[in-house]
Design a protein around this motif. Structure first.
Motif, PDB file in Angstrom:
ATOM      1  N   ALA A 149       0.834  -1.202   0.000  1.00  0.00           N
ATOM      2  CA  ALA A 149       0.000   0.000   0.000  1.00  0.00           C
ATOM      3  C   ALA A 149       0.871   1.255   0.000  1.00  0.00           C
ATOM      4  O   ALA A 149       0.600   2.218  -0.734  1.00  0.00           O
ATOM      5  CB  ALA A 149      -0.929  -0.004   1.211  1.00  0.00           C
ATOM      6  N   GLN A 150       1.925   1.243   0.803  1.00  0.00           N
ATOM      7  CA  GLN A 150       2.827   2.397   0.859  1.00  0.00           C
ATOM      8  C   GLN A 150       3.551   2.584  -0.474  1.00  0.00           C
ATOM      9  O   GLN A 150       3.750   3.714  -0.931  1.00  0.00           O
ATOM     10  CB  GLN A 150       3.858   2.199   1.987  1.00  0.00           C
ATOM     11  N   SER A 151       3.927   1.486  -1.098  1.00  0.00           N
ATOM     12  CA  SER A 151       4.604   1.566  -2.397  1.00  0.00           C
ATOM     13  C   SER A 151       3.687   2.174  -3.459  1.00  0.00           C
ATOM     14  O   SER A 151       4.124   2.990  -4.281  1.00  0.00           O
ATOM     15  CB  SER A 151       5.064   0.169  -2.819  1.00  0.00           C
ATOM     16  N   LEU A 152       2.400   1.790  -3.422  1.00  0.00           N
ATOM     17  CA  LEU A 152       1.446   2.383  -4.357  1.00  0.00           C
ATOM     18  C   LEU A 152       1.353   3.885  -4.155  1.00  0.00           C
ATOM     19  O   LEU A 152       1.312   4.660  -5.119  1.00  0.00           O
ATOM     20  CB  LEU A 152       0.064   1.748  -4.164  1.00  0.00           C
ATOM     21  N   LEU A 153       1.306   4.309  -2.882  1.00  0.00           N
ATOM     22  CA  LEU A 153       1.188   5.744  -2.594  1.00  0.00           C
ATOM     23  C   LEU A 153       2.411   6.523  -3.077  1.00  0.00           C
ATOM     24  O   LEU A 153       2.298   7.685  -3.455  1.00  0.00           O
ATOM     25  CB  LEU A 153       0.990   5.959  -1.094  1.00  0.00           C
ATOM     26  N   MET A 154       3.580   5.870  -3.065  1.00  0.00           N
ATOM     27  CA  MET A 154       4.803   6.539  -3.516  1.00  0.00           C
ATOM     28  C   MET A 154       4.961   6.486  -5.028  1.00  0.00           C
ATOM     29  O   MET A 154       5.933   7.009  -5.571  1.00  0.00           O
ATOM     30  CB  MET A 154       6.017   5.910  -2.832  1.00  0.00           C
ATOM     31  N   GLY A 155       4.013   5.822  -5.701  1.00  0.00           N
ATOM     32  CA  GLY A 155       4.056   5.776  -7.160  1.00  0.00           C
ATOM     33  C   GLY A 155       4.949   4.700  -7.731  1.00  0.00           C
ATOM     34  O   GLY A 155       5.291   4.744  -8.914  1.00  0.00           O
ATOM     35  N   HIS A 156       5.350   3.719  -6.909  1.00  0.00           N
ATOM     36  CA  HIS A 156       6.251   2.668  -7.373  1.00  0.00           C
ATOM     37  C   HIS A 156       5.521   1.385  -7.747  1.00  0.00           C
ATOM     38  O   HIS A 156       6.174   0.390  -8.076  1.00  0.00           O
ATOM     39  CB  HIS A 156       7.296   2.354  -6.299  1.00  0.00           C
ATOM     40  N   GLY A 157       4.199   1.377  -7.671  1.00  0.00           N
ATOM     41  CA  GLY A 157       3.463   0.156  -7.958  1.00  0.00           C
ATOM     42  C   GLY A 157       3.559  -0.838  -6.817  1.00  0.00           C
ATOM     43  O   GLY A 157       4.035  -0.513  -5.719  1.00  0.00           O
ATOM     44  N   PHE A 158       3.126  -2.049  -7.076  1.00  0.00           N
ATOM     45  CA  PHE A 158       3.194  -3.099  -6.056  1.00  0.00           C
ATOM     46  C   PHE A 158       4.645  -3.517  -5.822  1.00  0.00           C
ATOM     47  O   PHE A 158       5.438  -3.603  -6.759  1.00  0.00           O
ATOM     48  CB  PHE A 158       2.378  -4.320  -6.472  1.00  0.00           C
ATOM     49  N   VAL A 159       4.979  -3.820  -4.572  1.00  0.00           N
ATOM     50  CA  VAL A 159       6.311  -4.332  -4.252  1.00  0.00           C
ATOM     51  C   VAL A 159       6.501  -5.711  -4.859  1.00  0.00           C
ATOM     52  O   VAL A 159       7.555  -6.017  -5.422  1.00  0.00           O
ATOM     53  CB  VAL A 159       6.508  -4.391  -2.723  1.00  0.00           C
ATOM     54  N   HIS A 160       5.480  -6.550  -4.745  1.00  0.00           N
ATOM     55  CA  HIS A 160       5.552  -7.925  -5.221  1.00  0.00           C
ATOM     56  C   HIS A 160       4.980  -8.011  -6.640  1.00  0.00           C
ATOM     57  O   HIS A 160       4.007  -7.323  -6.951  1.00  0.00           O
ATOM     58  CB  HIS A 160       4.781  -8.841  -4.274  1.00  0.00           C
ATOM     59  N   PRO A 161       5.564  -8.831  -7.503  1.00  0.00           N
ATOM     60  CA  PRO A 161       5.077  -8.914  -8.894  1.00  0.00           C
ATOM     61  C   PRO A 161       3.582  -9.224  -8.975  1.00  0.00           C
ATOM     62  O   PRO A 161       2.861  -8.596  -9.745  1.00  0.00           O
ATOM     63  CB  PRO A 161       5.918 -10.053  -9.481  1.00  0.00           C
ATOM     64  N   ILE A 162       3.131 -10.223  -8.210  1.00  0.00           N
ATOM     65  CA  ILE A 162       1.704 -10.531  -8.122  1.00  0.00           C
ATOM     66  C   ILE A 162       1.332 -10.502  -6.638  1.00  0.00           C
ATOM     67  O   ILE A 162       1.491 -11.499  -5.928  1.00  0.00           O
ATOM     68  CB  ILE A 162       1.359 -11.907  -8.719  1.00  0.00           C
ATOM     69  N   PRO A 163       0.883  -9.388  -6.124  1.00  0.00           N
ATOM     70  CA  PRO A 163       0.598  -9.293  -4.695  1.00  0.00           C
ATOM     71  C   PRO A 163      -0.635 -10.101  -4.306  1.00  0.00           C
ATOM     72  O   PRO A 163      -1.575 -10.252  -5.089  1.00  0.00           O
ATOM     73  CB  PRO A 163       0.344  -7.795  -4.492  1.00  0.00           C
ATOM     74  N   THR A 164      -0.592 -10.628  -3.107  1.00  0.00           N
ATOM     75  CA  THR A 164      -1.750 -11.307  -2.545  1.00  0.00           C
ATOM     76  C   THR A 164      -2.735 -10.268  -2.016  1.00  0.00           C
ATOM     77  O   THR A 164      -2.336  -9.268  -1.445  1.00  0.00           O
ATOM     78  CB  THR A 164      -1.300 -12.239  -1.410  1.00  0.00           C
ATOM     79  N   ARG A 165      -4.028 -10.514  -2.212  1.00  0.00           N
ATOM     80  CA  ARG A 165      -5.105  -9.628  -1.744  1.00  0.00           C
ATOM     81  C   ARG A 165      -4.976  -8.210  -2.321  1.00  0.00           C
ATOM     82  O   ARG A 165      -4.942  -7.225  -1.576  1.00  0.00           O
ATOM     83  CB  ARG A 165      -5.143  -9.516  -0.222  1.00  0.00           C
ATOM     84  N   PRO A 166      -4.874  -8.046  -3.637  1.00  0.00           N
ATOM     85  CA  PRO A 166      -4.654  -6.704  -4.198  1.00  0.00           C
ATOM     86  C   PRO A 166      -5.772  -5.720  -3.874  1.00  0.00           C
ATOM     87  O   PRO A 166      -5.515  -4.522  -3.710  1.00  0.00           O
ATOM     88  CB  PRO A 166      -4.566  -6.960  -5.703  1.00  0.00           C
ATOM     89  N   LEU A 167      -7.013  -6.188  -3.766  1.00  0.00           N
ATOM     90  CA  LEU A 167      -8.111  -5.275  -3.471  1.00  0.00           C
ATOM     91  C   LEU A 167      -8.006  -4.746  -2.048  1.00  0.00           C
ATOM     92  O   LEU A 167      -8.330  -3.583  -1.781  1.00  0.00           O
ATOM     93  CB  LEU A 167      -9.459  -5.984  -3.684  1.00  0.00           C
ATOM     94  N   PHE A 168      -7.543  -5.579  -1.121  1.00  0.00           N
ATOM     95  CA  PHE A 168      -7.338  -5.114   0.247  1.00  0.00           C
ATOM     96  C   PHE A 168      -6.181  -4.122   0.316  1.00  0.00           C
ATOM     97  O   PHE A 168      -6.227  -3.137   1.065  1.00  0.00           O
ATOM     98  CB  PHE A 168      -7.071  -6.303   1.172  1.00  0.00           C
ATOM     99  N   ILE A 169      -5.160  -4.363  -0.480  1.00  0.00           N
ATOM    100  CA  ILE A 169      -4.032  -3.423  -0.534  1.00  0.00           C
ATOM    101  C   ILE A 169      -4.508  -2.055  -1.023  1.00  0.00           C
ATOM    102  O   ILE A 169      -4.095  -1.013  -0.498  1.00  0.00           O
ATOM    103  CB  ILE A 169      -2.917  -3.994  -1.429  1.00  0.00           C
ATOM    104  N   LEU A 170      -5.385  -2.051  -2.028  1.00  0.00           N
ATOM    105  CA  LEU A 170      -5.947  -0.787  -2.504  1.00  0.00           C
ATOM    106  C   LEU A 170      -6.763  -0.106  -1.406  1.00  0.00           C
ATOM    107  O   LEU A 170      -6.748   1.121  -1.280  1.00  0.00           O
ATOM    108  CB  LEU A 170      -6.819  -1.036  -3.730  1.00  0.00           C
ATOM    109  N   PHE A 171      -7.491  -0.903  -0.620  1.00  0.00           N
ATOM    110  CA  PHE A 171      -8.261  -0.355   0.507  1.00  0.00           C
ATOM    111  C   PHE A 171      -7.325   0.328   1.502  1.00  0.00           C
ATOM    112  O   PHE A 171      -7.596   1.454   1.954  1.00  0.00           O
ATOM    113  CB  PHE A 171      -9.040  -1.490   1.178  1.00  0.00           C
ATOM    114  N   LEU A 172      -6.211  -0.317   1.834  1.00  0.00           N
ATOM    115  CA  LEU A 172      -5.247   0.279   2.761  1.00  0.00           C
ATOM    116  C   LEU A 172      -4.620   1.543   2.163  1.00  0.00           C
ATOM    117  O   LEU A 172      -4.430   2.546   2.876  1.00  0.00           O
ATOM    118  CB  LEU A 172      -4.151  -0.725   3.107  1.00  0.00           C
ATOM    119  N   ALA A 173      -4.308   1.500   0.888  1.00  0.00           N
ATOM    120  CA  ALA A 173      -3.735   2.685   0.234  1.00  0.00           C
ATOM    121  C   ALA A 173      -4.716   3.846   0.297  1.00  0.00           C
ATOM    122  O   ALA A 173      -4.315   5.001   0.532  1.00  0.00           O
ATOM    123  CB  ALA A 173      -3.370   2.366  -1.209  1.00  0.00           C
TER     124      ALA A 173
END
Length: 274
Positions: A77-101
């Motif tokens: 989530a923090q990586s998304l906010l910094m504009g770097h995309g997901f840290v992991h190539p295929i992140p687990t629970r991407p919709l929850f990560i967006l919720f946290l972001a």
């Protein structure tokens, strides 16, 4: 239990009110349940997490920091906010990560504010359970199961440092998944009852389940169960069941296809999860 009896006697007494007063009280039930959950859950201080597994408080800091699975989600989530995309190539629970972001974008980095933001959403769970219990049985059943959910979570919050639990003060996906699944059951039950807009609801139900796979991939086990239940709901009109099951499947596939395409571009494989 005492809570079961209290909800029964409360509703029994309320039913003796004048019809207009009872209708008003019935409309207020969801709001009262929501406020009770919010107030009780927020009454537990963050210090209850001091020795917790997923959000411990370690000197010299006085606030929790995400650990283990919570740290995994929040780092993405923090990586998304910094504009770097997901840290992991295929992140687990991407919709929850967006919720946290989204929570971080709105509320910043203070953990107490994040917990408040989460709880404002998660307090809808007992409300959803109330509506589900009311639909499946009675208003008393809905109120009972809502109260059980509220006090179960309250207990979970107090024992956070003594047991490896997931609760509303941790950045974990289990609670929001439960909320979404209960809301989804309400949607599916409406689909089974609807006559005129059944095809549209079948498509929406499939799409909603597809999105849930991006929240928690285990939601895939709902698909065969829902189609089996739909068979009995539409019987003996098996042609209607077949048509609506096909529309349901189309909605599910369209919902997940952009994520599958993205993962193929990134890794060269069609994969839903890591």
């Amino acid at each position: 239990t005492s809570r079961d009896l209290s909800s029964f006697f409360f509703l029994n007494s309320a039913s003796r009110l004048p019809p207009s007063a009872f209708r008003l009280l019935s409309l207020l039930f969801p709001l009262l349940i929501y406020l009770l959950a919010l107030l009780l859950w927020m009454s537990v201080p963050l210090t209850s997490l001091r020795n917790s597994f997923y959000a411990p408080i370690q000197p010299p800091y006085s606030q929790p920091f995400p650990a283990s699975d919570a740290a995994y989600y929040d780092s993405d989530a923090q990586s998304l906010l910094m504009g770097h995309g997901f840290v992991h190539p295929i992140p687990t629970r991407p919709l929850f990560i967006l919720f946290l972001a989204g929570l971080h974008a709105l509320l910043g980095q203070d953990y107490a504010r994040l917990v408040l933001g989460q709880t404002l959403v998660f307090a809808l769970l007992p409300v959803a359970l109330y509506f589900l219990g009311k639909k499946l049985h009675s208003r008393a059943a809905g109120l009972t199961v809502a109260l059980l959910a509220i006090f179960r979570e309250l207990t979970s919050l107090w024992v956070a440092s003594d047991a490896r639990v997931s609760n509303t003060k941790m950045l974990l996906s289990e609670f929001i998944t439960t909320l979404v699944l209960i809301a989804y059951l309400l949607l599916v039950s409406r689909w089974f009852r609807e006559k005129r807009s059944g095809l549209l609801l079948a498509f929406i139900s499939g799409g909603a389940l597809g999105l849930q796979l991006l929240l928690r991939t285990q939601s895939a086990f709902f698909a065969p169960g829902i189609l089996i239940l739909a068979f009995f709901a539409f019987w003996p009109d098996w042609k209607k069941w077949f048509a609506q099951s096909a529309i349901f499947s189309v909605g599910l596939f369209l919902a997940i296809s952009p994520w599958l395409a993205r993962n193929y571009v990134v890794t060269g494989q069609v994969s839903l999860d890591d």
